[in-house]
Scaffold this active site. Structure first.
Site, PDB file in Angstrom:
ATOM      1  N   PRO A 334       0.851  -1.195   0.000  1.00 40.00           N
ATOM      2  CA  PRO A 334       0.000   0.000   0.000  1.00 40.00           C
ATOM      3  C   PRO A 334       0.888   1.247   0.000  1.00 40.00           C
ATOM      4  O   PRO A 334       1.589   1.525   0.969  1.00 40.00           O
ATOM      5  CB  PRO A 334      -0.814  -0.127   1.292  1.00 40.00           C
ATOM      6  CG  PRO A 334      -0.103  -1.104   2.132  1.00 40.00           C
ATOM      7  CD  PRO A 334       0.822  -1.908   1.276  1.00 40.00           C
ATOM      8  N   ASP A 510       5.838   2.357   2.219  1.00 42.00           N
ATOM      9  CA  ASP A 510       4.930   1.227   2.451  1.00 42.00           C
ATOM     10  C   ASP A 510       4.142   1.543   3.723  1.00 42.00           C
ATOM     11  O   ASP A 510       4.701   1.556   4.828  1.00 42.00           O
ATOM     12  CB  ASP A 510       5.782  -0.049   2.619  1.00 42.00           C
ATOM     13  CG  ASP A 510       4.936  -1.285   2.862  1.00 42.00           C
ATOM     14  OD1 ASP A 510       3.757  -1.161   3.234  1.00 42.00           O
ATOM     15  OD2 ASP A 510       5.497  -2.399   2.691  1.00 42.00           O
ATOM     16  N   HIS A 511       2.867   1.798   3.555  1.00 41.86           N
ATOM     17  CA  HIS A 511       2.080   2.287   4.695  1.00 41.86           C
ATOM     18  C   HIS A 511       1.840   1.201   5.742  1.00 41.86           C
ATOM     19  O   HIS A 511       1.342   1.469   6.837  1.00 41.86           O
ATOM     20  CB  HIS A 511       0.743   2.860   4.203  1.00 41.86           C
ATOM     21  CG  HIS A 511       0.190   3.948   5.075  1.00 41.86           C
ATOM     22  ND1 HIS A 511       0.629   4.194   6.355  1.00 41.86           N
ATOM     23  CD2 HIS A 511      -0.773   4.871   4.842  1.00 41.86           C
ATOM     24  CE1 HIS A 511      -0.046   5.195   6.879  1.00 41.86           C
ATOM     25  NE2 HIS A 511      -0.902   5.636   5.979  1.00 41.86           N
ATOM     26  N   ARG A 512       2.212  -0.028   5.425  1.00 43.15           N
ATOM     27  CA  ARG A 512       2.121  -1.068   6.472  1.00 43.15           C
ATOM     28  C   ARG A 512       3.244  -0.882   7.478  1.00 43.15           C
ATOM     29  O   ARG A 512       3.106  -1.205   8.655  1.00 43.15           O
ATOM     30  CB  ARG A 512       2.251  -2.476   5.849  1.00 43.15           C
ATOM     31  CG  ARG A 512       1.127  -2.837   4.900  1.00 43.15           C
ATOM     32  CD  ARG A 512       1.450  -4.119   4.156  1.00 43.15           C
ATOM     33  NE  ARG A 512       2.749  -4.050   3.475  1.00 43.15           N
ATOM     34  CZ  ARG A 512       3.351  -5.063   2.900  1.00 43.15           C
ATOM     35  NH1 ARG A 512       2.781  -6.262   2.920  1.00 43.15           N
ATOM     36  NH2 ARG A 512       4.514  -4.919   2.295  1.00 43.15           N
TER      37      ARG A 512
END
Ligand code: COA
Length: 538
Positions: A334, A510-512
């Site tokens: 994401p 990476d939004h994780r």
């Protein structure tokens, strides 16, 4: 307990057919109509369904056995139903009685050849049967009885054979079309053998099993070279599989043209479909990319030549590897991109002041070494950017080294060499090393080890142009810095606008692994460091 024998039904005149697949075993519960086994002649395959609900007591035949009408193939406990003397099942697919093809429509004769339109023959009581495969292409030369198309009802798969020999001129149906008797199938130029008008050979019933000896056998499928191991059909060749296998493949979303068949003549059996799906899942779990991209439908290409001249060329190895990596990252990560402008007026003044020194050293000082040094400092300050995620183990892998990749544009494609231990190197060293690695990349001289181990990537389009972009994270890294072209801009200093050289930064992450606040901290700190490069020494 009321045992009931399951017998081979009327096979529409066929003497003997071969058991090609057994779908049940002793002890298996079955529902009415569940497939018990599949038999096949040289042209059609037919499933024998359970006559009612119950439990299979035993199967009395094996794969490869030849059976005839009335033979017992299995015994079932019909779950209390009053069925001791139940008649043999009347499977729907045994009833079809194919009729000869209708007479061809108005042949136009021309010497030893003539044009014919092939019509769909009687489909044994079925109509609106979908086409599941087209076995010929326009321009193909075919023989009498060669399979033209395969249609499939809910129980039986049937091939419609050619009533003529000759050349396929135009195919008038598409996969998925529903066919009934009399529909136009294709146009052919029929070749007369020995100068005589060809026999108006009606296609034989293909919707019922037919003894192989009764007529000329159908041509062996191109994808079925024999019984020697699994066979993967060449693209465009027909697939040999029974209705139950096709149904299973549809349910699991498996493309049968990609499934190697392990059955006789390369036939695909249920085990093949299951093994194929298992392999695909394992490949995805191990980080592979399936052709269509994690279940997302693939992009269907039109025939571009219909719009104008085209030419095709194979992708280079670098281009296809980049395509796979980009797609893998885009589908798995994401992405969010954080933008910032850094005031590099003073940095540029310093950089230019080093020109003479650079010439002495034989090294050109570009903005890149400053970016490398500043990013290394931010990665040390914000170690949440120097990680990779192991989603299988639910672990965050923290790296205690700072290696940074630099994207290099080369004539062969994008390459990303890696500078190791950037935090421990000075600006001249970084300038020399990045120039050397970029040159090696352009000369295709990079060793695999020189492209591995990066924690973070910088992709600089500043030498080319642009105001901002959204780079794709070079997974399994969790962030990438995009750098666009610096430009003079009016910046308010509290009292007046000042002309300042502003460098656009685009941080994709990476939004994780990284939250938005940390991303804003990253670009703010980076901008401060580039704004006053003396702080890089602190
Ligand atoms: N703003 C303005 N000018 C810039 C700049 C920026 N952000 N970055 C570089 N420049 C200038 C340089 O100072 C140099 O000018 P000069 O000769 O007057 O000093 C000129 O642009 C060319 O610099 P370049 O040769 O590109 O050196 P670099 O160290 O900045 O970059 C690479 C080296 C390898 C990164 C670069 O050559 C490259 O390949 N970039 C493309 C990367 C890419 O394709 N990314 C996309 C990935 S999807």
């Amino acid at each position: 307990m009321s045992e009931q024998e399951i017998r081979v039904p009327d096979l529409g005149g066929a003497d003997e057919v071969e058991v090609i697949e057994i779908s049940v075993g002793a002890g298996d519960p079955v529902q009415e109509e569940d497939p018990i086994l599949t038999v096949e002649s040289d042209k059609a395959s037919v499933e024998l369904p359970a006559p009612g609900a119950g439990t299979i007591v035993r199967v009395t035949v094996s794969v490869g056995d030849k059976v005839r009408e009335g033979d017992v193939v299995a015994v079932m406990d019909s779950a209390g139903a009053a069925a001791e003397s139940a008649p043999a099942p009347e499977p729907e697919q045994a009833q079809p009685e194919a009729k000869p093809a209708p007479a061809p429509a108005a042949p136009a004769s021309s010497g030893g050849s003539r044009k014919e339109t092939v019509l769909v023959p009687a489909l044994d009581g079925f109509d609106n049967v979908p086409v599941i495969e087209i076995n010929v292409s326009e321009g193909d030369t075919i023989g009498l009885d060669d399979p033209l198309v395969t249609v499939e009802s809910d129980k039986a798969t049937m091939e419609i054979p050619s009533p003529y020999q000759g050349k396929v001129e135009r195919i008038l149906v598409s996969e998925g079309d529903k066919l009934s008797e009399g529909d136009q199938l294709l146009e052919m130029t029929v070749v007369d053998e020995g100068g005589e008008a060809p026999a108006q050979a009606a296609p034989e019933p293909q919707s019922r099993p037919e003894p192989a000896a009764a007529k000329a056998p159908a041509p062996a499928p191109a994808a079925a070279p024999g019984d020697s191991g699994n066979t993967l059909p060449a693209p465009g060749t027909r697939v040999h599989a029974g209705p139950a296998v096709r149904k299973l493949a549809r349910e699991l979303g498996a493309d049968l043209t990609r499934v190697p068949g392990s059955g006789p003549k390369g036939r695909i059996v249920k085990d093949d479909v299951q093994a194929y799906v298992k392999r695909q899942l394992q490949q995805v779990q191990q980080g592979g990319v399936v052709a269509a991209g994690s279940g997302i439908p693939g992009v269907k290409l039109p025939d571009f030549s219909q719009f104008g001249d085209i030419e095709t060329q194979p992708m280079s190895r670098i281009m296809s590897a980049t395509a796979i990596n980009m797609q893998r990252s885009w589908l798995n990560v994401p992405h969010v991109t954080q933008f910032e402008d850094a005031d590099i007026t003073d940095m540029e003044a310093f950089r230019k002041s080093q020109k003479a020194a650079g010439e002495k050293r034989g090294v050109k000082m570009t903005p890149l070494p400053f970016l490398l040094k500043a990013c290394a400092t931010v990665l040390a300050e914000l170690p949440q950017f120097n990680v990779s995620l192991d989603m299988d183990r639910k672990e965050v892998i923290r790296k205690k080294y700072i290696h940074i990749g630099i994207a290099v544009d080369t004539p062969h494609g994008l390459m990303v060499p890696v500078i190791r231990n950037v935090d421990q190197k000075g600006l001249w060293e970084l300038a020399a090393e990045s120039a050397e690695l970029a040159q090696k990349a352009r000369d295709k001289q990079l060793k695999p080890a020189e492209m591995q181990g990066a924690c973070f990537t910088i992709t600089s389009l500043g030498g080319i142009g642009g105001t901002a972009f959204t780079p794709i994270v070079n997974t399994p890294e969790v962030a990438i810095l995009g750098v666009s072209k610096a430009a003079m801009k009016p910046v308010w200093d509290g009292q007046a606008f000042q002309p300042r050289l502003m460098l656009p930064l685009s941080l994709s992450y990476d939004h994780r692994a990284v939250n938005g606040a940390d991303a804003a901290r990253f670009t703010t700190l980076l901008s401060q460091l580039l704004g006053d490069i003396r702080t890089l020494l602190l």
